[in-house]
Design a protein around this motif. Structure first.
Motif, PDB file in Angstrom:
ATOM      1  N   UNK A   1       0.880  -1.284  -0.066  1.00  0.00           N
ATOM      2  CA  UNK A   1      -0.069   0.077   0.013  1.00  0.00           C
ATOM      3  C   UNK A   1       1.042   1.387   0.078  1.00  0.00           C
ATOM      4  N   UNK A   2       1.904   1.481   0.980  1.00  0.00           N
ATOM      5  CA  UNK A   2       2.644   2.699   0.617  1.00  0.00           C
ATOM      6  C   UNK A   2       3.253   2.981  -0.576  1.00  0.00           C
ATOM      7  N   UNK A   3       3.703   1.715  -1.113  1.00  0.00           N
ATOM      8  CA  UNK A   3       4.361   2.137  -2.429  1.00  0.00           C
ATOM      9  C   UNK A   3       3.541   2.473  -3.433  1.00  0.00           C
ATOM     10  N   UNK A   4       2.171   2.170  -3.471  1.00  0.00           N
ATOM     11  CA  UNK A   4       1.263   2.510  -4.535  1.00  0.00           C
ATOM     12  C   UNK A   4       0.867   4.065  -4.195  1.00  0.00           C
ATOM     13  N   UNK A   5       0.996   4.305  -3.009  1.00  0.00           N
ATOM     14  CA  UNK A   5       0.615   5.793  -2.623  1.00  0.00           C
ATOM     15  C   UNK A   5       1.558   6.682  -3.239  1.00  0.00           C
ATOM     16  N   UNK A   6       2.769   6.270  -3.258  1.00  0.00           N
ATOM     17  CA  UNK A   6       3.957   7.050  -3.625  1.00  0.00           C
ATOM     18  C   UNK A   6       4.066   7.278  -4.977  1.00  0.00           C
ATOM     19  N   UNK A   7       3.742   6.207  -5.773  1.00  0.00           N
ATOM     20  CA  UNK A   7       3.593   6.208  -7.156  1.00  0.00           C
ATOM     21  C   UNK A   7       2.375   7.272  -7.801  1.00  0.00           C
ATOM     22  N   UNK A   8       1.411   7.007  -6.977  1.00  0.00           N
ATOM     23  CA  UNK A   8       0.200   7.844  -7.347  1.00  0.00           C
ATOM     24  C   UNK A   8       0.372   9.277  -7.140  1.00  0.00           C
ATOM     25  N   UNK A   9       1.213   9.676  -5.910  1.00  0.00           N
ATOM     26  CA  UNK A   9       1.645  10.791  -5.854  1.00  0.00           C
ATOM     27  C   UNK A   9       2.398  11.419  -6.741  1.00  0.00           C
ATOM     28  N   UNK A  10       3.373  10.447  -6.972  1.00  0.00           N
ATOM     29  CA  UNK A  10       4.123  10.952  -8.083  1.00  0.00           C
ATOM     30  C   UNK A  10       3.636  11.208  -9.702  1.00  0.00           C
ATOM     31  N   UNK A  11       2.838  10.257  -9.938  1.00  0.00           N
ATOM     32  CA  UNK A  11       1.995  10.433 -10.949  1.00  0.00           C
ATOM     33  C   UNK A  11       1.164  11.741 -10.985  1.00  0.00           C
ATOM     34  N   UNK A  12       0.415  11.753  -9.754  1.00  0.00           N
ATOM     35  CA  UNK A  12      -0.273  13.023  -9.591  1.00  0.00           C
ATOM     36  C   UNK A  12       0.612  14.369  -9.762  1.00  0.00           C
ATOM     37  N   UNK A  13       1.608  14.315  -9.164  1.00  0.00           N
ATOM     38  CA  UNK A  13       2.677  15.619  -9.320  1.00  0.00           C
ATOM     39  C   UNK A  13       3.045  15.779 -10.629  1.00  0.00           C
TER      40      UNK A  13
END
Length: 385
Positions: A42-54
């Motif tokens: 779960x933490x890895x997916x949030x980081x990717x999402x945030x990176x993608x969102x950023x």
């Protein structure tokens, strides 16, 4: 993955369980290893999402900036400048913005919606426009005219390639005109006609043919060149006003010449006419000089006669006054006055003479005659046979 471990590790805890399998390494113990903990995904997916969102956010921001810059450039492309001597008309979706002269935009910097919303049409308002009519001119090119070259004229006119005009006496001439005009109504000139300049040229063609049909060939070529040009100008002016083309005629220059194959004959005629005009001019000059001299002589004679008249009148007046003054003396004693007057005259007459001949009165009382023989033949000497 191999289950063989060559690194020591200590199992301080007691194993009361059986592995149920053989590890094959030095320590043998039978216990059951706890299952490794599953990775926290779960933490890895949030980081990717945030990176993608950023990343998406940054990209969107860049796109917004680019769009903003492009929009500003789009608006800036609507800025246009009208030069001095120009007028501009702003077309919005193909129609002028404003009516009549209110649609004209003067010199300066202006703005309109970029194309295809608005479109700017610039008109050279103060610049003179020029059209040329070659409908009656022979076939040639500007390059040949600049070099003063002409194609072979041939034995006769070729109407398939050469233009011409027919004069009022049925002859053929070549004639052309250059017309200059100024745009008076730019909106009408630019938008009411498909090509107003072509309409002006058509009017000029019409004027040339119209005027040529009303002149004799000699008048067009030699005698009345100026009046022919005036008729052409008046005709084209009338036509452009009748059609309301929105222009004002400034000048019209007309050039005419005989057909090329007849040019030698026309040149001979022109030479003869020039010599005739020269002779007439010389005769008129001589006539004027003679009349001037005669007038001067007549004036001199008249002045002399007038002076003589005045002198004679004054002399007669003086003589009459003298007789008037002597009249009382004569009335007092006429005989004595006559003798005195006679002696006075004789004295004056005899004063300046050298030889004096005195003739006494005749005894019979008649008047003596004194005769002077002129051109007398000389007497022959005595003894001459």
């Amino acid at each position: 993955m191999s289950d063989q471990h060559d690194h020591p590790h200590d199992h301080d805890h007691e194993h009361d369980h059986d592995h149920g399998h053989d590890h094959g390494h030095e320590h043998h113990h039978e216990h059951a290893h706890p299952a490794p903990a599953a990775p926290e995904m779960a933490p890895q997916e949030d980081s990717s999402s945030r990176a993608l969102a950023e990343a998406l956010g940054s990209s969107f921001g860049i796109v917004k900036w680019v769009m903003g810059i492009l929009f500003l450039l789009f608006l800036g492309s609507g800025v246009f400048r009208v030069q001095q001597g120009q007028r501009a008309v702003l077309l919005r979706f193909g129609k002028p913005v404003g009516l009549g002269n209110q649609a004209l935009i003067g010199p300066g910097i202006h703005w309109g919606w970029p194309y295809p919303i608005d479109e700017v049409v610039k008109i050279h308002y103060a610049q003179l426009q020029t059209v040329k009519s070659d409908v009656g001119w022979y076939n040639t090119t500007p390059e040949k005219e600049a070099l003063d070259q002409e194609d072979y004229a041939g034995p006769s006119l070729n109407p398939a390639v050469d233009g011409y005009a027919i004069t009022g006496d049925g002859n053929i001439i070549h004639t052309r005109a250059v017309l200059t005009y100024q745009i008076e109504d730019p909106v009408r000139y630019e938008f009411e006609f498909t090509s107003a300049s072509n309409a002006v040229r058509d009017a000029l063609d019409n004027a040339l043919l119209f005027a040529a049909a009303r002149f004799r060939v000699d008048d067009v070529l030699t005698r009345d060149i100026t009046r022919f040009q005036d008729v052409v100008t008046a005709r084209v002016t009338d036509l452009v006003q009748r059609e309301n083309l929105g222009v004002v005629i400034q000048s019209c220059q007309v050039e005419s010449r005989p057909p090329r194959y007849l040019k030698p004959a026309f040149d001979s005629v022109l030479t003869a006419l020039a010599e005739r005009d020269k002779a007439i001019h010389e005769a008129e000059s001589y006539q004027n000089q003679t009349l001037y001299r005669a007038a001067a002589t007549a004036a001199g004679v008249t002045n002399t006669a007038e002076a003589d008249r005045v002198q004679l009148v004054e002399s007669v007046k003086a003589e009459a006054q003298r007789f008037t003054d002597l009249l009382p003396r004569y009335n007092a004693n006429p005989a004595v006055f006559a003798n005195i007057l006679l002696l006075d005259k004789i004295g004056r007459v005899l004063t300046n003479v050298e030889d004096k001949i005195y003739l006494p009165e005749r005894a019979d009382g008649k008047t003596r005659e004194l005769r002077l023989q002129l051109s007398r033949e000389p007497l022959k000497p005595v003894g001459t046979p």
